[in-house]
Motif scaffolding. Structure first.
Motif, PDB file in Angstrom:
ATOM      1  N   PHE A   1      46.621  -7.825  -0.194  1.00  0.00           N
ATOM      2  CA  PHE A   1      47.711  -7.380  -1.075  1.00  0.00           C
ATOM      3  C   PHE A   1      49.075  -7.443  -0.387  1.00  0.00           C
ATOM      4  O   PHE A   1      50.109  -7.479  -1.046  1.00  0.00           O
ATOM      5  CB  PHE A   1      47.484  -5.931  -1.537  1.00  0.00           C
ATOM      6  CG  PHE A   1      46.232  -5.709  -2.365  1.00  0.00           C
ATOM      7  CD1 PHE A   1      45.645  -6.749  -3.076  1.00  0.00           C
ATOM      8  CD2 PHE A   1      45.664  -4.427  -2.456  1.00  0.00           C
ATOM      9  CE1 PHE A   1      44.498  -6.536  -3.846  1.00  0.00           C
ATOM     10  CE2 PHE A   1      44.516  -4.202  -3.228  1.00  0.00           C
ATOM     11  CZ  PHE A   1      43.940  -5.257  -3.916  1.00  0.00           C
ATOM     12  N   ASP A   2      49.074  -7.418   0.958  1.00  0.00           N
ATOM     13  CA  ASP A   2      50.373  -7.238   1.640  1.00  0.00           C
ATOM     14  C   ASP A   2      51.423  -8.330   1.409  1.00  0.00           C
ATOM     15  O   ASP A   2      52.608  -8.039   1.548  1.00  0.00           O
ATOM     16  CB  ASP A   2      50.198  -6.912   3.137  1.00  0.00           C
ATOM     17  CG  ASP A   2      49.017  -7.607   3.751  1.00  0.00           C
ATOM     18  OD1 ASP A   2      47.888  -7.309   3.304  1.00  0.00           O
ATOM     19  OD2 ASP A   2      49.208  -8.444   4.639  1.00  0.00           O
ATOM     20  N   PRO A   3      51.068  -9.590   1.040  1.00  0.00           N
ATOM     21  CA  PRO A   3      52.167 -10.539   0.793  1.00  0.00           C
ATOM     22  C   PRO A   3      52.998 -10.193  -0.451  1.00  0.00           C
ATOM     23  O   PRO A   3      54.060 -10.785  -0.658  1.00  0.00           O
ATOM     24  CB  PRO A   3      51.457 -11.881   0.568  1.00  0.00           C
ATOM     25  CG  PRO A   3      50.073 -11.712   1.062  1.00  0.00           C
ATOM     26  CD  PRO A   3      49.764 -10.244   0.949  1.00  0.00           C
ATOM     27  N   TYR A   4      52.536  -9.254  -1.260  1.00  0.00           N
ATOM     28  CA  TYR A   4      53.217  -8.997  -2.536  1.00  0.00           C
ATOM     29  C   TYR A   4      54.152  -7.801  -2.455  1.00  0.00           C
ATOM     30  O   TYR A   4      53.934  -6.875  -1.686  1.00  0.00           O
ATOM     31  CB  TYR A   4      52.180  -8.788  -3.650  1.00  0.00           C
ATOM     32  CG  TYR A   4      51.289  -9.995  -3.785  1.00  0.00           C
ATOM     33  CD1 TYR A   4      51.784 -11.187  -4.324  1.00  0.00           C
ATOM     34  CD2 TYR A   4      49.975  -9.971  -3.313  1.00  0.00           C
ATOM     35  CE1 TYR A   4      50.984 -12.322  -4.407  1.00  0.00           C
ATOM     36  CE2 TYR A   4      49.171 -11.099  -3.394  1.00  0.00           C
ATOM     37  CZ  TYR A   4      49.680 -12.274  -3.939  1.00  0.00           C
ATOM     38  OH  TYR A   4      48.902 -13.398  -4.005  1.00  0.00           O
ATOM     39  N   LYS A   5      55.195  -7.864  -3.291  1.00  0.00           N
ATOM     40  CA  LYS A   5      56.073  -6.694  -3.431  1.00  0.00           C
ATOM     41  C   LYS A   5      55.540  -5.777  -4.520  1.00  0.00           C
ATOM     42  O   LYS A   5      55.693  -4.561  -4.460  1.00  0.00           O
ATOM     43  CB  LYS A   5      57.485  -7.150  -3.805  1.00  0.00           C
ATOM     44  CG  LYS A   5      58.184  -7.893  -2.684  1.00  0.00           C
ATOM     45  CD  LYS A   5      59.609  -8.258  -3.070  1.00  0.00           C
ATOM     46  CE  LYS A   5      60.286  -8.975  -1.917  1.00  0.00           C
ATOM     47  NZ  LYS A   5      61.382  -9.829  -2.367  1.00  0.00           N
ATOM     48  N   ILE A   6      54.980  -6.404  -5.572  1.00  0.00           N
ATOM     49  CA  ILE A   6      54.460  -5.612  -6.694  1.00  0.00           C
ATOM     50  C   ILE A   6      53.013  -6.016  -6.946  1.00  0.00           C
ATOM     51  O   ILE A   6      52.693  -7.206  -6.978  1.00  0.00           O
ATOM     52  CB  ILE A   6      55.289  -5.854  -7.978  1.00  0.00           C
ATOM     53  CG1 ILE A   6      56.750  -5.468  -7.758  1.00  0.00           C
ATOM     54  CG2 ILE A   6      54.706  -5.104  -9.169  1.00  0.00           C
ATOM     55  CD1 ILE A   6      57.656  -5.740  -8.956  1.00  0.00           C
ATOM     56  N   LEU A   7      52.187  -5.013  -7.127  1.00  0.00           N
ATOM     57  CA  LEU A   7      50.780  -5.246  -7.440  1.00  0.00           C
ATOM     58  C   LEU A   7      50.477  -4.585  -8.781  1.00  0.00           C
ATOM     59  O   LEU A   7      50.730  -3.388  -8.955  1.00  0.00           O
ATOM     60  CB  LEU A   7      49.914  -4.619  -6.339  1.00  0.00           C
ATOM     61  CG  LEU A   7      48.407  -4.614  -6.564  1.00  0.00           C
ATOM     62  CD1 LEU A   7      47.847  -6.033  -6.508  1.00  0.00           C
ATOM     63  CD2 LEU A   7      47.717  -3.736  -5.513  1.00  0.00           C
ATOM     64  N   LEU A   8      49.941  -5.381  -9.732  1.00  0.00           N
ATOM     65  CA  LEU A   8      49.604  -4.843 -11.049  1.00  0.00           C
ATOM     66  C   LEU A   8      48.087  -4.720 -11.145  1.00  0.00           C
ATOM     67  O   LEU A   8      47.374  -5.701 -10.905  1.00  0.00           O
ATOM     68  CB  LEU A   8      50.098  -5.783 -12.153  1.00  0.00           C
ATOM     69  CG  LEU A   8      51.548  -6.262 -12.060  1.00  0.00           C
ATOM     70  CD1 LEU A   8      51.827  -7.300 -13.141  1.00  0.00           C
ATOM     71  CD2 LEU A   8      52.502  -5.089 -12.205  1.00  0.00           C
ATOM     72  N   ILE A   9      47.629  -3.533 -11.490  1.00  0.00           N
ATOM     73  CA  ILE A   9      46.174  -3.360 -11.661  1.00  0.00           C
ATOM     74  C   ILE A   9      45.867  -2.686 -12.999  1.00  0.00           C
ATOM     75  O   ILE A   9      45.228  -1.634 -13.039  1.00  0.00           O
ATOM     76  CB  ILE A   9      45.541  -2.579 -10.484  1.00  0.00           C
ATOM     77  CG1 ILE A   9      46.322  -1.279 -10.179  1.00  0.00           C
ATOM     78  CG2 ILE A   9      45.450  -3.415  -9.239  1.00  0.00           C
ATOM     79  CD1 ILE A   9      45.541  -0.324  -9.262  1.00  0.00           C
ATOM     80  N   PRO A  10      46.272  -3.303 -14.108  1.00  0.00           N
ATOM     81  CA  PRO A  10      45.983  -2.681 -15.396  1.00  0.00           C
ATOM     82  C   PRO A  10      44.481  -2.607 -15.651  1.00  0.00           C
ATOM     83  O   PRO A  10      43.738  -3.500 -15.261  1.00  0.00           O
ATOM     84  CB  PRO A  10      46.623  -3.636 -16.422  1.00  0.00           C
ATOM     85  CG  PRO A  10      47.520  -4.531 -15.644  1.00  0.00           C
ATOM     86  CD  PRO A  10      46.957  -4.584 -14.257  1.00  0.00           C
ATOM     87  N   MET A  11      44.043  -1.526 -16.256  1.00  0.00           N
ATOM     88  CA  MET A  11      42.666  -1.362 -16.740  1.00  0.00           C
ATOM     89  C   MET A  11      41.610  -1.720 -15.702  1.00  0.00           C
ATOM     90  O   MET A  11      40.599  -2.323 -16.045  1.00  0.00           O
ATOM     91  CB  MET A  11      42.433  -2.223 -17.988  1.00  0.00           C
ATOM     92  CG  MET A  11      43.053  -1.651 -19.241  1.00  0.00           C
ATOM     93  SD  MET A  11      42.556  -2.601 -20.701  1.00  0.00           S
ATOM     94  CE  MET A  11      41.062  -1.718 -21.186  1.00  0.00           C
TER      95      MET A  11
END
Ligand code: GLA
Ligand code: GLA
Ligand code: GLA
Length: 684
Positions: A463-473
């Motif tokens: 996950f660390d390369p991202y600024k935003i992580l979306l985990i809907p549902m």
């Protein structure tokens, strides 16, 4: 990692499934094919996909002469071939003499010979025969200069419930549960309805006429089916790896159709590890009466980014149609211009090819009205052929500024197929409103509308390369993933989740004692209840002074450390928080408790994009329905500006760029005709 040959000579691949074995009695057609291939500006053909009956007309009697000739013809015009292994469809003699190759369905009915893709994955004979066939193909064509890669079988899917598959399932379970039935019973919650297993032989794969209510078992069965399919595939590629170690291997993945969401029959995140190149078959339902072109375009983009993210490298579009399919409810032709546009979108999102099913329309049987490059009229003057040729010409001209170019995103959205399986199996919530795949696509769409690239990742991705992580549902969420999310936020990441997240562990057992501790800490809330709505139920959430509609789901929340950004307006949870934000160490975490409307997502994500300073590849002002996507190389990027609307669009480009095809310098106002694409270059 095998290098894709396409990057060696910098050509984008254009062509597709070529089935000359249907035309062996028509020498004039086979001759005509190569003329038309040149006229269509095509260069690559997948051959042999359904050719087993022609390659081995009788057991152990092989005939490769016709294939030699076909390959030489393709080679003579400078074309390449992708050699398919023919295991998707067996010859009739094989089912007749070796009925063990036939599948047994979930009702325990032995299938008759017919259709395709109905072989047993465990059959020793079938495994041996596929290896023999693949050995022969590798020996004969492995050194051919026009061989580009291997295409293993076709659209793997389905399952077999025969005795030998049952045994393999039990062995897989023994291995997983350390040969301990107590462990298995615990994981499957066996005491419920007296489902305690006391002998491994009692275990039978899920069936509509047998066991189907043990969710843990259903989940394990799906995992086993993926394992078994990959195992079959590994058996197929063994001789290819030995004899042709430098030839890359792919197998064509797909989407769930007609919904056009991620494929759920197999866990592609596992399968992806075993192939050198990801390829997929895209049959987007353009021009339906269900959604506008722009919304569908964002869903196509989502799936492309899903396939790109699987190996974080360019992929191939292995099959598509230049016009229509024959298996949608309504088989509408792509309108003029849509073929060019939809193909450019594939390239924009990381495909290095546009390949079709199929080169020439069949004369008989079930796909005779499925779109193809060459129609029954055998003409190069009809609309579809001309659009294919026009695209082929453009692809030749664009190769230099696309092949080898990568994609890069600061935002990741997590799709977890295991969670999808478990959520669909869960008896609860709204049976018709879960829509996990569609929900992810809706969240993704808001970034697409802002031209912000998003990777569609799995729970194993870093996950660390991202600024935003979306985990809907994300219904199924293990402690391990919760810790991973926590570490991401601690280090400054932003995470967004929704209702129905984090309810069960990887065995599909609910978490005891409320939400997992790391989730409570990160989000600063605790979900108390999930309320499910009838279609006529209404509620709303007020956010920044405006009310947004709630449909389907509403979570009642207890605030811990988080602040409330919006509350419900109705019902017994009126005035309680529906939307929260928490600051956790260096990062932030948002919880969207209700299924809110697109206009809410638009406002919410626009703010997130601003506060995170995410910038599109090209600064421009335009209406909804225009998409700008980029592929990057050292010091430069190629940018696709695409109009997915039925109207002309005027854009305002705030930077200067150069058109890749015309060398024209563009800046300021840019007019795009309906469905028009411009491909431009920008130095960085
Ligand atoms: C019936 C059954 C129970 C339970 C409930 C669920 O009443 O007898 O075992 O399944 O339905 O509503
Ligand atoms: C499924 C596949 C499609 C296509 C159709 C044909 O839906 O996903 O790619 O093969 O079947 O019926
Ligand atoms: C799938 C199959 C092809 C063909 C197409 C039709 O993708 O792989 O053989 O049946 O569907 O859309």
């Amino acid at each position: 990692m095998k290098k894709i040959k396409v990057t060696d000579d910098n050509r984008l691949l254009h062509g597709g499934d070529y089935n000359p074995d249907q035309w062996l009695d028509y020498p004039d057609i086979l001759k005509e094919d190569v003329e038309l291939m040149k006229a269509a500006h095509t260069n690559t053909f997948s051959i042999g996909i359904f050719a087993w009956a022609a390659l081995e007309p009788e057991e152990d009697k092989y005939d490769f002469d016709w294939l030699d000739k076909v390959i030489e013809r393709i080679h003579s015009i400078g074309g390449r071939f992708i050699m398919a292994t023919p295991s998707e469809a067996r010859p009739a003699w094989m089912s007749q003499h070796h009925p063990e190759v036939l599948r047994v369905d979930a009702y325990r009915r032995k299938q008759l010979h017919g259709a395709r893709h109905n072989h047993c994955f465990s059959s020793e004979y079938y495994r041996k025969k596929t290896q023999e066939m693949n050995t022969k193909l590798a020996e004969r064509y492995g050194d051919h200069p026009a061989l580009l890669m291997w295409h293993i079988s076709n659209e793997f899917g389905g399952e077999c419930h025969c005795d030998s598959c049952q045994n393999n399932f039990r062995e897989w379970l023994k291995n997983k549960y350390n040969n301990d039935l107590k462990e298995l019973n615990h994981s499957w919650w066996g005491a419920f309805w007296s489902h305690t297993i006391t002998d491994w032989e009692q275990i039978e794969s899920p069936s509509p006429i047998g066991e189907n209510a043990v969710h843990g078992m259903n989940l394990d069965w799906r995992r086993f089916v993926t394992h078994q399919t990959i195992d079959f595939y590994k058996n197929e590629i063994k001789p290819l790896r030995e004899l042709t170690p430098d030839v890359p291997i792919t197998t064509n993945f797909m989407s769930d159709n007609p919904e056009f969401v991620p494929f759920t029959a197999l866990d592609y995140s596992q399968f992806a590890k075993e192939v050198d190149v990801i390829s997929w078959d895209a049959y987007a339902p353009w021009h339906t009466d269900q959604e506008d072109t722009a919304t569908l375009a964002s869903r196509v983009a989502f799936l492309n980014d899903h396939f790109y993210s699987m190996k974080n490298q360019p992929f191939l579009l292995m099959e598509s149609t230049p016009s229509l399919v024959n298996w949608h409810d309504v088989n509408k032709a792509k309108r003029p211009g849509m073929h060019f546009l939809s193909s450019m979108q594939m390239l924009a999102h990381g495909s290095d090819s546009i390949l079709y099913f199929q080169w020439r329309k069949s004369r008989g049987s079930s796909e005779k009205f499925h779109g193809a490059v060459v129609d029954h009229d055998r003409s190069k003057d009809n609309r579809v052929f001309k659009e294919v040729a026009q695209l082929g010409k453009a692809m030749e001209d664009l190769s230099d500024c696309v092949v080898g170019y990568q994609r890069k995103a600061d935002v990741g959205i997590l799709y977890d197929v295991e969670s999808d399986w478990a959520l669909n199996d869960a008896q609860g919530f709204g049976l018709k409103t879960k829509k996990y795949g569609e929900t992810l696509q809706k969240h993704y769409q808001m970034f697409w509308e802002n031209n912000i690239p998003v990777d569609v990742i799995s729970k194993e991705t870093a996950f660390d390369p991202y600024k935003i992580l979306l985990i809907p549902m994300l219904y199924m969420l293990s402690e391990e993933t919760a810790e991973k999310i926590s570490a991401f936020v601690k280090n400054g990441g932003t995470v967004v989740t929704t209702y129905i997240t984090g309810l069960v562990d990887e065995a599909d057992l609910t978490h005891m004692g409320g939400w997992l501790k790391p989730l409570k800490e990160v989000f600063g809330v605790e979900p108390l209840e999930t309320d499910t709505y009838y279609p006529s139920d209404r509620n709303s959430v007020v956010y920044n002074g405006k009310a947004y509609e709630v449909r389907d789901y509403a979570t009642v929340l207890k605030l811990l450390e988080a602040e409330s950004l919006g509350s419900y307006e109705e019902d017994f949870y009126k005035d309680t928080p529906a939307l929260t934000k928490n600051t956790y160490e260096k990062g932030q975490a948002f919880y969207i408790g209700a299924r809110l409307s697109d206009d809410f997502h638009r406002v919410f994500y626009n703010e997130l994009i601003k506060t995170h300073d995410l910038k599109p590849a090209l600064e421009a002002k335009h209406n909804r329905g225009v998409s700008i996507q980029a592929r990057k190389a050292e010091g430069k990027q190629t940018i696709f500006i695409m109009n997915f609307t039925e109207e002309s669009q005027t854009l305002l480009l705030l930077e200067e760029v150069t058109d890749c095809l015309t060398d024209e310098v563009l800046g300021g106002a840019l007019e795009l005709a309906p469905y028009e694409t411009r491909v431009v270059e920008k130095r960085i």
